[in-house]
Motif scaffolding. Structure first.
Motif, PDB file in Angstrom:
ATOM      1  N   THR A   1      11.141 -49.770  13.740  1.00  0.00           N
ATOM      2  CA  THR A   1      10.978 -49.050  12.481  1.00  0.00           C
ATOM      3  C   THR A   1       9.828 -48.052  12.539  1.00  0.00           C
ATOM      4  OG1 THR A   1       9.566 -50.818  11.634  1.00  0.00           O
ATOM      5  CG2 THR A   1      11.913 -50.902  11.052  1.00  0.00           C
ATOM      6  N   LYS A   2       8.818 -48.326  13.388  1.00  0.00           N
ATOM      7  CA  LYS A   2       7.626 -47.478  13.444  1.00  0.00           C
ATOM      8  C   LYS A   2       7.516 -46.825  14.820  1.00  0.00           C
ATOM      9  CE  LYS A   2       3.084 -48.081  11.339  1.00  0.00           C
ATOM     10  NZ  LYS A   2       3.265 -47.541  10.032  1.00  0.00           N
ATOM     11  N   VAL A   3       7.356 -45.512  14.826  1.00  0.00           N
ATOM     12  CA  VAL A   3       7.205 -44.764  16.078  1.00  0.00           C
ATOM     13  C   VAL A   3       6.127 -43.689  15.899  1.00  0.00           C
ATOM     14  CG1 VAL A   3       9.591 -45.097  16.861  1.00  0.00           C
ATOM     15  CG2 VAL A   3       9.017 -43.107  15.470  1.00  0.00           C
ATOM     16  N   ALA A   4       5.683 -43.133  17.009  1.00  0.00           N
ATOM     17  CA  ALA A   4       4.817 -41.953  16.996  1.00  0.00           C
ATOM     18  C   ALA A   4       5.681 -40.776  17.427  1.00  0.00           C
ATOM     19  CB  ALA A   4       3.651 -42.136  17.952  1.00  0.00           C
ATOM     20  N   PHE A   5       5.552 -39.645  16.756  1.00  0.00           N
ATOM     21  CA  PHE A   5       6.401 -38.489  17.039  1.00  0.00           C
ATOM     22  C   PHE A   5       5.778 -37.644  18.143  1.00  0.00           C
ATOM     23  CE2 PHE A   5       8.170 -34.214  15.977  1.00  0.00           C
ATOM     24  CZ  PHE A   5       9.494 -34.528  16.227  1.00  0.00           C
ATOM     25  N   ASP A   6       6.517 -37.488  19.229  1.00  0.00           N
ATOM     26  CA  ASP A   6       6.086 -36.682  20.371  1.00  0.00           C
ATOM     27  C   ASP A   6       6.975 -35.447  20.419  1.00  0.00           C
ATOM     28  OD1 ASP A   6       5.439 -35.561  22.791  1.00  0.00           O
ATOM     29  OD2 ASP A   6       6.161 -37.244  24.004  1.00  0.00           O
ATOM     30  N   ARG A   7       6.429 -34.304  20.003  1.00  0.00           N
ATOM     31  CA  ARG A   7       7.229 -33.090  19.951  1.00  0.00           C
ATOM     32  C   ARG A   7       7.268 -32.356  21.284  1.00  0.00           C
ATOM     33  NH1 ARG A   7       3.563 -28.930  19.016  1.00  0.00           N
ATOM     34  NH2 ARG A   7       1.517 -29.724  18.518  1.00  0.00           N
ATOM     35  N   SER A   8       6.671 -32.939  22.319  1.00  0.00           N
ATOM     36  CA  SER A   8       6.697 -32.414  23.690  1.00  0.00           C
ATOM     37  C   SER A   8       6.155 -30.996  23.803  1.00  0.00           C
ATOM     38  CB  SER A   8       8.115 -32.476  24.264  1.00  0.00           C
ATOM     39  OG  SER A   8       8.600 -33.785  24.239  1.00  0.00           O
ATOM     40  N   GLY A   9       5.178 -30.656  22.985  1.00  0.00           N
ATOM     41  CA  GLY A   9       4.564 -29.345  23.055  1.00  0.00           C
ATOM     42  C   GLY A   9       5.306 -28.254  22.289  1.00  0.00           C
ATOM     43  N   PHE A  10       6.472 -28.589  21.728  1.00  0.00           N
ATOM     44  CA  PHE A  10       7.218 -27.601  20.935  1.00  0.00           C
ATOM     45  C   PHE A  10       6.575 -27.465  19.561  1.00  0.00           C
ATOM     46  CE2 PHE A  10      10.579 -29.341  23.772  1.00  0.00           C
ATOM     47  CZ  PHE A  10      10.926 -28.163  24.419  1.00  0.00           C
ATOM     48  N   LYS A  11       6.723 -26.296  18.938  1.00  0.00           N
ATOM     49  CA  LYS A  11       6.227 -26.112  17.581  1.00  0.00           C
ATOM     50  C   LYS A  11       6.979 -27.024  16.629  1.00  0.00           C
ATOM     51  CE  LYS A  11       4.590 -21.370  17.238  1.00  0.00           C
ATOM     52  NZ  LYS A  11       4.873 -20.050  16.678  1.00  0.00           N
ATOM     53  N   TYR A  12       6.279 -27.553  15.634  1.00  0.00           N
ATOM     54  CA  TYR A  12       6.920 -28.375  14.602  1.00  0.00           C
ATOM     55  C   TYR A  12       7.572 -27.416  13.618  1.00  0.00           C
ATOM     56  CZ  TYR A  12       7.646 -32.094  11.239  1.00  0.00           C
ATOM     57  OH  TYR A  12       8.213 -32.992  10.380  1.00  0.00           O
ATOM     58  N   HIS A  13       8.733 -26.923  13.991  1.00  0.00           N
ATOM     59  CA  HIS A  13       9.407 -25.869  13.243  1.00  0.00           C
ATOM     60  C   HIS A  13      10.875 -25.860  13.650  1.00  0.00           C
ATOM     61  CE1 HIS A  13       9.857 -21.958  11.334  1.00  0.00           C
ATOM     62  NE2 HIS A  13      10.472 -21.535  12.423  1.00  0.00           N
ATOM     63  N   GLY A  14      11.742 -25.453  12.756  1.00  0.00           N
ATOM     64  CA  GLY A  14      13.149 -25.270  13.111  1.00  0.00           C
ATOM     65  C   GLY A  14      13.851 -26.570  13.462  1.00  0.00           C
ATOM     66  N   ARG A  15      14.447 -26.597  14.653  1.00  0.00           N
ATOM     67  CA  ARG A  15      15.244 -27.759  15.062  1.00  0.00           C
ATOM     68  C   ARG A  15      14.402 -29.014  15.250  1.00  0.00           C
ATOM     69  NH1 ARG A  15      18.474 -26.545  20.153  1.00  0.00           N
ATOM     70  NH2 ARG A  15      16.887 -25.005  20.622  1.00  0.00           N
ATOM     71  N   VAL A  16      13.185 -28.876  15.761  1.00  0.00           N
ATOM     72  CA  VAL A  16      12.311 -30.041  15.961  1.00  0.00           C
ATOM     73  C   VAL A  16      11.957 -30.653  14.604  1.00  0.00           C
ATOM     74  CG1 VAL A  16      10.075 -30.795  16.841  1.00  0.00           C
ATOM     75  CG2 VAL A  16      11.428 -29.157  18.142  1.00  0.00           C
ATOM     76  N   LYS A  17      11.627 -29.808  13.637  1.00  0.00           N
ATOM     77  CA  LYS A  17      11.291 -30.282  12.285  1.00  0.00           C
ATOM     78  C   LYS A  17      12.505 -30.917  11.612  1.00  0.00           C
ATOM     79  CE  LYS A  17       9.032 -28.689   8.065  1.00  0.00           C
ATOM     80  NZ  LYS A  17       9.920 -28.741   6.944  1.00  0.00           N
ATOM     81  N   ALA A  18      13.686 -30.321  11.785  1.00  0.00           N
ATOM     82  CA  ALA A  18      14.909 -30.860  11.189  1.00  0.00           C
ATOM     83  C   ALA A  18      15.212 -32.254  11.738  1.00  0.00           C
ATOM     84  CB  ALA A  18      16.087 -29.915  11.449  1.00  0.00           C
ATOM     85  N   LEU A  19      15.042 -32.440  13.044  1.00  0.00           N
ATOM     86  CA  LEU A  19      15.272 -33.749  13.658  1.00  0.00           C
ATOM     87  C   LEU A  19      14.284 -34.776  13.100  1.00  0.00           C
ATOM     88  CD1 LEU A  19      16.114 -34.406  17.325  1.00  0.00           C
ATOM     89  CD2 LEU A  19      14.412 -35.818  16.213  1.00  0.00           C
ATOM     90  N   ALA A  20      13.007 -34.411  13.011  1.00  0.00           N
ATOM     91  CA  ALA A  20      11.985 -35.328  12.505  1.00  0.00           C
ATOM     92  C   ALA A  20      12.253 -35.709  11.053  1.00  0.00           C
ATOM     93  CB  ALA A  20      10.609 -34.695  12.639  1.00  0.00           C
ATOM     94  N   ASP A  21      12.583 -34.723  10.216  1.00  0.00           N
ATOM     95  CA  ASP A  21      12.847 -35.005   8.807  1.00  0.00           C
ATOM     96  C   ASP A  21      14.052 -35.917   8.644  1.00  0.00           C
ATOM     97  OD1 ASP A  21      10.683 -33.452   8.134  1.00  0.00           O
ATOM     98  OD2 ASP A  21      11.873 -31.680   7.604  1.00  0.00           O
ATOM     99  N   ALA A  22      15.109 -35.686   9.418  1.00  0.00           N
ATOM    100  CA  ALA A  22      16.312 -36.531   9.323  1.00  0.00           C
ATOM    101  C   ALA A  22      16.007 -37.960   9.776  1.00  0.00           C
ATOM    102  CB  ALA A  22      17.431 -35.935  10.162  1.00  0.00           C
ATOM    103  N   ALA A  23      15.198 -38.110  10.811  1.00  0.00           N
ATOM    104  CA  ALA A  23      14.842 -39.446  11.292  1.00  0.00           C
ATOM    105  C   ALA A  23      14.018 -40.188  10.225  1.00  0.00           C
ATOM    106  CB  ALA A  23      14.062 -39.353  12.591  1.00  0.00           C
ATOM    107  N   ARG A  24      13.106 -39.465   9.571  1.00  0.00           N
ATOM    108  CA  ARG A  24      12.307 -40.080   8.494  1.00  0.00           C
ATOM    109  C   ARG A  24      13.183 -40.506   7.330  1.00  0.00           C
ATOM    110  NH1 ARG A  24       8.473 -35.861   9.030  1.00  0.00           N
ATOM    111  NH2 ARG A  24       6.640 -36.611  10.114  1.00  0.00           N
ATOM    112  N   GLU A  25      14.094 -39.640   6.924  1.00  0.00           N
ATOM    113  CA  GLU A  25      14.970 -39.942   5.774  1.00  0.00           C
ATOM    114  C   GLU A  25      15.862 -41.137   6.041  1.00  0.00           C
ATOM    115  OE1 GLU A  25      17.114 -36.370   4.937  1.00  0.00           O
ATOM    116  OE2 GLU A  25      15.280 -35.245   4.478  1.00  0.00           O
ATOM    117  N   ASN A  26      16.162 -41.400   7.303  1.00  0.00           N
ATOM    118  CA  ASN A  26      17.046 -42.509   7.640  1.00  0.00           C
ATOM    119  C   ASN A  26      16.313 -43.757   8.084  1.00  0.00           C
ATOM    120  OD1 ASN A  26      20.019 -41.568   7.446  1.00  0.00           O
ATOM    121  ND2 ASN A  26      18.900 -39.826   8.269  1.00  0.00           N
ATOM    122  N   GLY A  27      15.011 -43.850   7.780  1.00  0.00           N
ATOM    123  CA  GLY A  27      14.328 -45.124   7.929  1.00  0.00           C
ATOM    124  C   GLY A  27      13.272 -45.238   8.993  1.00  0.00           C
TER     125      GLY A  27
END
Length: 116
Positions: free
Chosen positions: A87-113
């Motif tokens: 249930t708990k993780v640390a988000f590793d964006r691998s050096g990519f900007k937190y924007h666009g597709r990376v942000k969309a993936l993170a937001d969807a993962a948060r919304e789903n638990g």
């Protein structure tokens, strides 16, 4: 002189060192021009606990390189993490900007638990 990829990997290294000190599972994201990938990796870094990407048969129907596809991958990784008892993780964006597709993936993962 750094090239673009080397600079991204240098940024990623700093984040990964911090996450290693925390000792928690990490949600690692990689994006290419055509696909986006997400993995939940154990604190030791030796084991992939869950993974999802636009290469999955369930997600290959439409476009694979847009925000809708990244949102679908975020939802899928959250479901697979819950199935694995995470249930708990640390988000590793691998050096990519937190924007666009990376942000969309993170937001969807948060919304789903997933919590991070």
């Amino acid at each position: 002189m750094f090239d673009k990829k080397a600079a991204r990997l240098r940024r990623a290294k700093k984040t990964r060192a911090h996450i290693r000190d925390l000792g928690v599972n990490r949600l690692s994201v990689n994006r290419t021009n055509t696909h986006i990938y997400a993995q939940i990796i154990s604190p030791t870094g030796g084991e992939v606990l869950a993974q999802a990407s636009t290469l999955d048969a369930t997600l290959r129907s439409g476009a694979t390189s847009n925000i809708e596809a990244a949102t679908a991958v975020g939802k899928l990784i959250a479901e697979r993490a819950k199935a694995a008892g995470i249930t708990k993780v640390a988000f590793d964006r691998s050096g990519f900007k937190y924007h666009g597709r990376v942000k969309a993936l993170a937001d969807a993962a948060r919304e789903n638990g997933l919590e991070f």
